[in-house]
Every structure is written in structure tokens, then in C-alpha cells.
Write an enzyme that holds these catalytic residues in place. Structure first.
Site, mmCIF file in Angstrom:
data_model
loop_
_atom_site.group_PDB
_atom_site.id
_atom_site.type_symbol
_atom_site.label_atom_id
_atom_site.label_comp_id
_atom_site.label_asym_id
_atom_site.label_seq_id
_atom_site.Cartn_x
_atom_site.Cartn_y
_atom_site.Cartn_z
ATOM 1 C CE1 TYR A 91 38.792 41.978 49.358
ATOM 2 C CE2 TYR A 91 37.395 40.821 47.810
ATOM 3 C CZ TYR A 91 38.418 41.691 48.067
ATOM 4 O OH TYR A 91 39.064 42.268 47.019
ATOM 5 C CD GLU A 92 40.460 37.214 51.376
ATOM 6 O OE1 GLU A 92 40.493 36.269 52.166
ATOM 7 O OE2 GLU A 92 40.159 37.088 50.168
#
Lengths: 595, 595
Positions: free
Chosen positions: B441-442
Site C-alpha cells: 500500500y501507499e
């Protein structure tokens, strides 16, 4: 969700084009009549069963898991019992077993191919028949004639299943300190008492009886590993007629909640004066159990190959369908909102890593299985001995290198899916969780590395390693002069030289300090694993070069994958060799209190 | 089960001995009065809260997970709400926030240290306040004065929480193709409609309101990333008095079942004419959101450090207690049945890997946080600019290198436990499952690598990289002449030279073919990551050499860990440099159909 189709073309390539099994079995009297068509039919049938029956139960089995219903009873997930029934009715348990006990007598390389597919479809389910086959092999090698008469036909038919009971709460790797006790009964049997943990398939509802192979100590046993004996301890004691009789004092106390393989029961087994019978000689149980442990280690290799293959298949489909970003070199699918992610170099890198490790593992593991067949069945004793040495050398590599790679590859497959890979729905995170155990059980990968470097390589002054080295140098000599093979043979020769040099260097250091073995073992195993893969990839490239004129795109793909292997994966050894050479000092100089 | 104690001694070493923060803040007017004692007190208090309140909820939270109760309602695991209440009452949300809105105004390096501890104790819980802090930073930088007046005091107090809503079912990395629409209302607000997925902390029961920052398209927006705007969309629309009012049309439709971080709700958020207000300029939403995304990337670095540290602490305790096998050099605990496994070289290797990566990450991430403070608050514009460049360069490394290492290290920790590591009871497998999301994620770690190599390094012809290189060469020049520093400075200088050469080489190739960037990016990032760690380990070794005469064993340990880092971990670059140099050909030549 997801898909699995048996990779029949590649399996046949390995068996028929790389290994020439039809020719090889001519040297093995009991397999001499086996032909390629029969093998292919078996694989095709097995592939159907795996795709249609087992694969659909993989994700549901993971979600449901096994259930401990109290009082020693374990229920497997919905559909498992019916699938096992079909497996038994189709005669699959008998495939690689001795015809004397109802087996079909096919070679190990066919049975291993079957297990690749079973594991791709459903590793947790496959552990039930897998451990049974190990119990069959152990009793086939070490059981008394009476034990063989009673147990083998049932195990071969699959109506009874088996386990191996080694681990105890205070000992896993270190079996020398195990405590389970076996007291002689007046009737020649033994009363066994103790607690075993982490017993895969220890209790379930698939079969009418479960045959446990249990390590325990006799009253007069010497301490350590030389005081361990092996016993067969059936859940139901067979009657004279060979049917399940009285309930024995071995009972599942609970099952573990764990990271993966949820659908395989991992049991605490309590033995309370359970009746057991000695298998093999007193105090030589570990030697007898090693048959089963070696089978299990090869089995972990097939689990790892199976997961690598199925994860690759699924991430490949996703990479072709998922649209995200444009290629850095300009749109490749301008009619769509974005390009399929397979255009991106790094997505290709992680897909090709999976492909190269899957296909390399298939070549290596099927070849190893064929060595087992030679060891057991070849007409020439020298061939048998040679094969036995190669199997002994390569078993820890097959277990550890393939399971390390499978964990890496299932993680790559998951990464292809991005956030969707982390979600249970797509099934990719299950592969990561299932693959993780393969690095631990049947001897952790660090234990395999010590087995390779300490016992298999240094203990015989590199004699077994030179046998594998001879295969490499023969190939290098034969092919090294051909210009089209330079790109494969040069790096193969180079890693061969480096392994030889590294081995001597560690051997010299180890004479001063045994900790040098432990310090080097893990990066050493990865280095030798790459030597093995380099050898098989070079051999596969040779075949692909020979046949690429046929126009069959299979060979073009094989060649490109070989090139990828040498360009991107083999260079890992630049690091592992340095790490192995860096020695024990930086590990051992720090006092325990300073960690 | 398990334990966590804040590593205060090492945190203080980094802040005070390595970074000299007390001296550094003198150049930042708004932090100039901050002293070491205050910092230490804050850390100590926070450490207590983490060990006593959050850590005991980590395993139970994983087991229970979040519950979707229907009609948009999500319940967090038992104890989470009470812990959050304590967190708010103690004022922790305000720690790094602007005093104008009720914040305590402490520098980012203190807040980051807090987050290391929170994440060690409970990553899933920490994501609730973590995302709120990101929303605070975004609105603090880009909100209108009215938005700031309404939202910031509530976010600073922690009574409201925040989220970032970017991903949609068909787009994650590729935000340019997002479809959520924002239609202007007559009152100046917008009616927002669409579906967002993977929204961490999207719905829960911890706070009285949830402030969503949502990316959407205006009706006249140009296609691609230049047509995305940012909106603030509260769950309850604030009244004039700033209290939660009317329920807005943004609602959780379901939560995901996933591999890890079970206790954080990952939500599908349905927006049906939800009322939102523009943040920043129309069509420049990505730029505004980048504030939050960069904060989130640093946040992932702190999550990764946190997990590395706590997994290390637990595996270390186990390695000292678990008895298994004898040392290869003879018994070390002859009075016991076997030696503690910490005597075995490979167990030490995987413990020291965790230690070296944890301590290296702490030095690097706290230093990076201090650069953020300089960027935001230093009195000298040249210093601010320099710091901003370093932060931009290093953010992708902090996110990707630390999360790769955390996954490796939590797996090492699990391996120390053997089979017990795979069992949920011991908690180690949870760390592996939780750590895995950090690589995704990110922005996946491949996206971080492209950001580093393409945008941060090649796009400005290496100017930012040279700024970090200057720090390295200054240190090498100052220390390279000192005999006791040779063992650290030589490999540091060497990897510095290699990075420079590799960067130029890729840059040249990329001018011919942009796919060379994608092909090299991932191994390039790992190579530069090691340059960064080599720099910090050499600096820490310098301090340890200076102070070892004090007799404090801390410095002896630090020195031994530095030596281990250079001997065993830095050599990974021998492989990654080769892989980066191997180029795009072997990836791109294979046609899609041949995979």
C-alpha cells in the site's frame, strides 16, 4: 476464483525431451515396459482430477479449516471426504506402490509428477495422502513381513492413512532429547506413552484407520539419538482378518490454529499406553524413520513446485487482464484506458522469476525422482550407487532451495495483484501462507543447509559433490565449444568453479572452527542450488536450440526463460558467495548479553 | 503471549548521540527551546502506553478482526475504543500538531519516534490515528481557512479521525483513470458519487466523526492525472458550531477479509451524492494529496521499523530460552538437556539481521524526520531547500527498503521459532502477515523504485542524489584517514562509487530505451538503500568507537552490529548491482503469448 490447469506440455518436455524416461527405464527391469503414452495418459487423467475436484476445494478448505469436535474427533472441511473417496476409487494412492501389495508399480518420477499437480490444486488436502505414502514407504522398507501383510495393502488402497509422529513440545530439530516412552508388553507389543505435537493429518475423517509411525524410547535405551526406536501405532488395532478392531490409546487432544494449510489438521497426539509394535531394530528408529523423512523432504519440494506453478498461472492471467498505467515506451493498448500491466518491465521480472523457478524446479525434481528410481530399481549396481549418492546430496537442496523459491514466488504472484493480492477473495495470499510452512517443516531450511554442507559435502570430502560436478563438467566440455551455447555454458562453468573453490575454502576453515560450517551453510546451499538450476537450464536451452527450427513457440519461450534465468536470477550468487565467505567471526564475536 | 518494551536506549542514542537534535533544533525557531529531557520524558510515557495498553490488544485484535454489522456500521475489536479514548485523553494525537489548532508543536522526529512504538505495539490500531494525522497534515497545508477552522482542532484533539480515499476497483496505482465524479452544488459544495475501495479506517466506532479526503473528477476535468480534484467529505456534516450534524451520503458497503492487519477496517466506501468541499485548486488534487501520500509513505517506514523491532525482541527471547541441539564447537550449557539455540551461527545470523535492520532503520528514519523538520521550520532557506530535496529523494527508499526488510525480518523472527512460529499462539506469524501489506500500500515497492530512479534521480540528472552523495563523501574524507575506521569507511566509499557509476550507466541506457528504467528500478532501490544504511552504520560505528572506552556494553554491541552489517548484509549489493545492470533485454524480448 482462480484457475489451475496441469502444465502437461512442460511436464512432458521434462520427462520425454530432457530426461528421456522411456529410454532410461529400459535399464530398470521392473519398469522396462513403461512407455510414454501410458505416462502421458496418467498425467492427463490426474490433471483433470486436480483441476476439477481438488482445486475447487482449496479456497473453501482454507476458509473453513479443520474442526476439533471434542473427544479426539476432527472434521475436515466440506468436500474433503468426498474428494478423498474419489481419489481412492480411482486408484491414485496405489500409483507408485509395489504390485505385491496391490500397487500399480509406476516409477517415482510419475508419482512425483502426480504430486506436483495435487499440490498445485490443494496442498492442505494433499498432505493426507502424502503422509500416507511416506508411511507406506517406511513400512515397505523396514516393517516385518507380518506388518507388511497387515498394513501395506490398506495403505496402498488408501482406505487407511498414515502419519509420522516425531516432534514433542520440547523438541523438534533435536530428536535426541525426545521423551515418549515404550514399555514392553508380555505379548511382544509395547505400551507407548507421551505427547506428540505438530502431527500433520494426525486425526481426520477421511479414512477408516490411521497408522501412526511413532518415535519413542525403550526402557534401557541409551541417551540421545542412538536410543530412539520406531513403532507402528494404529488408531484401531487391526484384527486377525486385517480389519480395524479395538480403539488404541492414541488420541488427538487438540488441533493448532496456524498461518496456513488450514485444511490440514495439525494435531497434538496424546499416547496413553497406546499399543505399538517395533519397526526395524531397537534403538535404530531414526535410521528407519529417515526413509520417511527423506520422502517427506522430496514431498516438500513437490509442494513448493506445485504452489510456484499455480501462483504463476494465476498472476499471469491477472497481469494480462489488469489495465494500469502506460508502458514507459508508449501505449501498447491505445484502444484501452491503460495498458495491461504485463507491459511493465518489473511486472515481467517477477512473472519470469516465477516461470524460471517453476520450470527449473520441475526439471530438477523430476530428474531427482528418476535418480530415486535408479537407486531402487536399476539393473546395474554401480548406477544404483551413483544415483543413491546424488539423491543423498540433492535432497536437502530440493527441500530448501525449492521452498525458499516458492515463498519468494508466491509473494511475487501476490505482488502482481497489488492490493487485491492481500485480499482473501483472490486466493493469492493463501498461497503465501501455505508456502511458508514448507521452509519450516521436515527440518527447517537452515537444518537442510547444515545437512548439505556438513554431512553431505564436507563429511565425505566432497565426493558426492564431485559426482554432480562431473555431470556439469561433462556437459560443459561437450557444449562449451559451440558458439550458440556460450551464453549458457560460460556462466554454468563459472558457477561450477566457484562452488568448488568455495567448498574447499569452507572446508579448510571448518578444520579450525566448526562454527564456520554453521555460518556458511545457508548462503552455501543457495549457491549450490543455483549451480543445479544453471545445469538444468543450460540443458533445457540446448534442447530448445535444437528444436526451435520446428517453429513450436514452446521452444522460443523456453530459450527466453533460460536467458532470463542467467541474466537475472543466477547473479544472486554474487551475494551468497560473499556471505558464505564472510565467515563466522561477525556472528560469534558478539556476546549473548549484547544482542 | 509475547512482549514489547520501547527500545528507549537506542532511540535516545539516535536522537541525542547520532543526530544531536538538541543542537539541531536551535536552527528551527519554533522548536528552539526543546530540550533532551522533554523528549525523553515524552518517549518514556509513550512507551508505557504502548506496552501496557496497545500491545495487549494486538493479538486479540487480529483474532477478532473488525466486524461489518450492516447498514454501514463497523465495529472494531474489543478494547480498541477504550484504548483510543485513553490515547485521546493523554493528548497523543496533538503531539506533532500546530499549536494554533491545539497541537503540542513537537517536531516530526519526536512524532515519528512515537509512531515507531505505536506500530511495534499494534500496527492495525495505529492506522486509525495514523491516517488521521495524514488528513490533518493535508488540510493544514491545503485547506481553506474555513476548513482549517472546522476540521483541524477536531483532528488535533483526535475526537474526529480521517482517511484518504484514492483507490477504485479498476484503479490503484493508475489514479489517472479514476471515475468518481464531483458535480457542483449551488451552495459552493459538490455532490460526489462513486465507489472507493481499500479505504483503511474508512468506518469504525472510535470517533464521533470521520473526515474523508476524496479524489474525484469535476465535470469539465481534463482526462488523466491533470483532471483530479481533492475534496473533504465528512461522515457527518459539521454544523456552524463545528459539531457533527447531518449524516452525509458516504457509507461503508462492506469490509475486506485479508491476510493481515485484521483489526483495521479496510472499507468499500460508496459515495452517493455525498457532500464535499474542494481542497486546494480544481484539477490539482493529486498535488494536494501528495502531502498526505508522502506522510503515509514515511508512515509505512515507521510501521516497518515498528514490526522489525517487536519481532526481533520476541525472537531474541525465544532464542535464549529454547534448548535444541549442541553447539558445533561443544556444549555451551552442559548442565541443560541442550544448548539455547542462540549458540548456533545461523540463528545468530538471522537475529543480527533483524538487529542491524532495525537499528539502521531507526537511524535513517529519525534522521529523515529531522530533515522534514528542517524543511518545514529551519530559519535558513538554503537549509530548508537542501532538506526538502533529501526528503524527496529518500522517501521512496524509506518506504520500500524498510518494508522489504521488515518482511524479511519478521520472517526471520518466525523462523527462529521453527514450527511454533507458524502457530497463531506465539504471535510471530501475525507479524509476517501484517508486514506484508507494507510492501503494497501507499504505492507498491516497485512504484517506489520507479519514483526513485525515474523521478527523483534521473529526472534531475542526479542532482538530489549528489546531495546525499556529498554527505557520504564528506564523511569518507573526514574519517577515511583513520585506521580504526577503515573497515567501515572503505566499503561505504566503495558502495558510493558503485551507485554513482550504476546511476550513470542506467541513465545512458535510458536515453535509448525508457524500459531500462523499469528494468533496473527495483534492484537499484535496494542498492541505494544499502548505500544509505552503510552511511548510517559507519556514522554509528564512529560514535561507538569514540565511546567504547566508557565501558558501556551498548557501544560494544553497536560496534559488533555494524561489523555484522558490513560483513553479511551489504554484500547483497553484489547481486542487486548485477541485476540492475543486466538491463531490459531478457525481460522484454519474450512476447506476451510466450509467458
Amino acid at each position: 476464483m482462480g484457475q489451475y490447469a496441469a502444465p502437461l506440455r512442460d511436464m512432458q518436455f521434462v520427462l520425454h525431451e530432457l530426461l528421456n524416461v522411456e529410454a532410461e527405464v529400459k535399464g530398470m527391469p521392473k519398469h522396462a515396459d513403461l512407455d510414454a503414452d501410458t505416462i502421458n495418459q496418467v498425467l492427463e487423467e490426474a490433471g483433470k482430477f486436480c483441476s476439477e475436484v481438488l482445486f475447487p476445494l482449496n479456497q473453501s478448505g482454507d476458509r473453513e479449516g479443520c474442526t476439533y469436535e471434542g473427544d479426539g474427533v476432527v472434521r475436515t472441511p466440506k468436500g474433503f471426504k468426498e474428494a478423498y473417496q474419489q481419489y481412492v476409487e480411482a486408484g491414485w494412492p496405489a500409483l507408485g506402490c509395489d504390485p505385491e501389495y496391490g500397487g500399480q508399480g509406476l516409477p517415482a518420477f510419475v508419482n512425483n509428477a502426480l504430486y506436483e499437480m495435487l499440490n498445485s490444486a490443494n496442498q492442505a488436502w494433499t498432505m493426507y495422502p502424502g503422509l500416507s505414502h511416506g508411511a507406506y514407504e517406511c513400512l515397505h522398507a523396514h516393517g516385518t513381513p507380518e506388518q507388511q501383510r497387515i498394513y501395506l495393502p490398506k495403505l496402498v488402497a488408501g482406505v487407511w492413512t498414515g502419519t509420522m509422529c516425531l516432534t514433542e513440545p520440547h523438541c523438534g530439530t533435536d530428536l535426541g532429547i525426545l521423551r515418549t516412552k515404550a514399555e514392553p508388553n508380555v505379548d511382544g507389543s509395547f505400551a507407548i506413552t507421551g505427547t506428540k505435537i505438530f502431527i500433520s493429518s494426525g486425526e481426520h475423517d477421511l479414512s477408516e484407520n490411521i497408522i501412526h509411525l511413532v518415535l519413542a524410547r525403550l526402557p534401557d535405551a541409551p541417551p540421545g539419538t542412538k536410543g530412539i526406536s520406531l513403532f507402528v501405532v494404529p488408531k484401531f488395532i487391526p484384527t486377525e482378518a486385517g480389519e480395524p478392531g479395538e480403539r488404541n490409546g492414541i488420541k488427538c487432544g487438540s488441533i493448532e490454529h496456524k498461518m496456513g494449510i488450514h485444511a490440514n489438521s495439525t494435531c497434538v497426539m496424546n499416547l496413553d499406553n497406546a499399543k505399538g509394535w517395533l519397526v526395524g531394530e531397537p534403538n535404530r528408529g531414526l535410521q528407519a524413520m529417515f526413509v520417511m523423512m527423506n520422502a517427506a523432504r522430496l514431498g516438500v519440494g513437490m509442494q513448493s513446485l506445485g504452489l510456484t506453478e499455480v501462483a504463476y498461472q494465476n498472476s499471469l492471467v491477472y497481469a494480462k487482464e489488469r489495465l494500469q498505467m502506460r508502458s514507459l515506451t508508449g501505449p501498447k493498448a491505445p484502444e484501452k484506458a491503460a495498458d495491461p500491466i504485463i507491459v511493465h518491465p518489473d511486472v515481467r521480472r517477477i512473472l519470469l522469476t516465477q516461470k524460471a523457478y517453476a520450470e527449473g524446479a520441475r526439471a530438477f525434481s523430476y530428474w531427482s525422482a528418476m535418480q530415486i528410481d535408479k537407486e531402487l530399481s536399476h539393473g546395474d549396481e554401480a548406477v544404483r550407487k551413483e544415483a543413491a549418492d546424488l539423491v543423498a546430496l540433492l535432497t536437502p537442496i530440493l527441500k530448501a532451495f525449492l521452498s525458499d523459491n516458492a515463498f519468494e514466488c508466491t509473494n511475487h504472484a501476490m505482488q502482481v495483484f497489488g492490493g487485491h493480492g492481500f485480499i482473501a477473495e483472490w486466493g493469492m495470499e493463501q498461497y503465501v501462507r501455505d508456502a511458508r510452512i514448507n521452509m519450516i517443516y521436515e527440518g527447517t531450511n537452515a537444518v537442510q543447509s547444515l545437512d548439505l554442507l556438513g554431512r553431505k559435502v564436507l563429511a565425505d570430502m566432497g565426493a558426492k559433490l564431485r559426482k554432480f560436478g562431473k555431470l556439469v563438467t561433462d556437459f560443459v566440455e561437450a557444449e562449451g565449444v559451440k558458439p550458440e551455447m556460450q551464453e549458457f555454458v560460460n556462466p554454468l562453468a563459472d558457477i561450477g568453479d566457484k562452488v568448488q573453490k568455495l567448498t574447499m575454502e569452507i572446508g579448510m576453515k571448518a578444520m579450525q572452527n566448526q562454527d564456520e560450517v554453521g555460518a556458511a551453510a545457508v548462503p552455501y546451499l543457495r549457491t549450490v542450488g543455483h549451480l543445479v538450476f544453471s545445469y538444468f537450464w543450460a540443458r533445457m536451452a540446448r534442447i530448445a536450440l535444437d528444436k526451435q527450427a520446428s517453429g513450436d513457440p514452446f521452444y522460443k519461450s523456453k530459450l527466453a526463460t533460460a536467458r532470463f534465468y542467467f541474466a537475472k536470477l543466477l547473479p544472486e550468487t554474487a551475494a551468497t558467495i560473499r556471505q558464505a565467505r564472510a565467515g563466522a567471526k561477525s556472528l560469534m564475536e558478539i556476546e549473548e548479553a549484547l544482542f
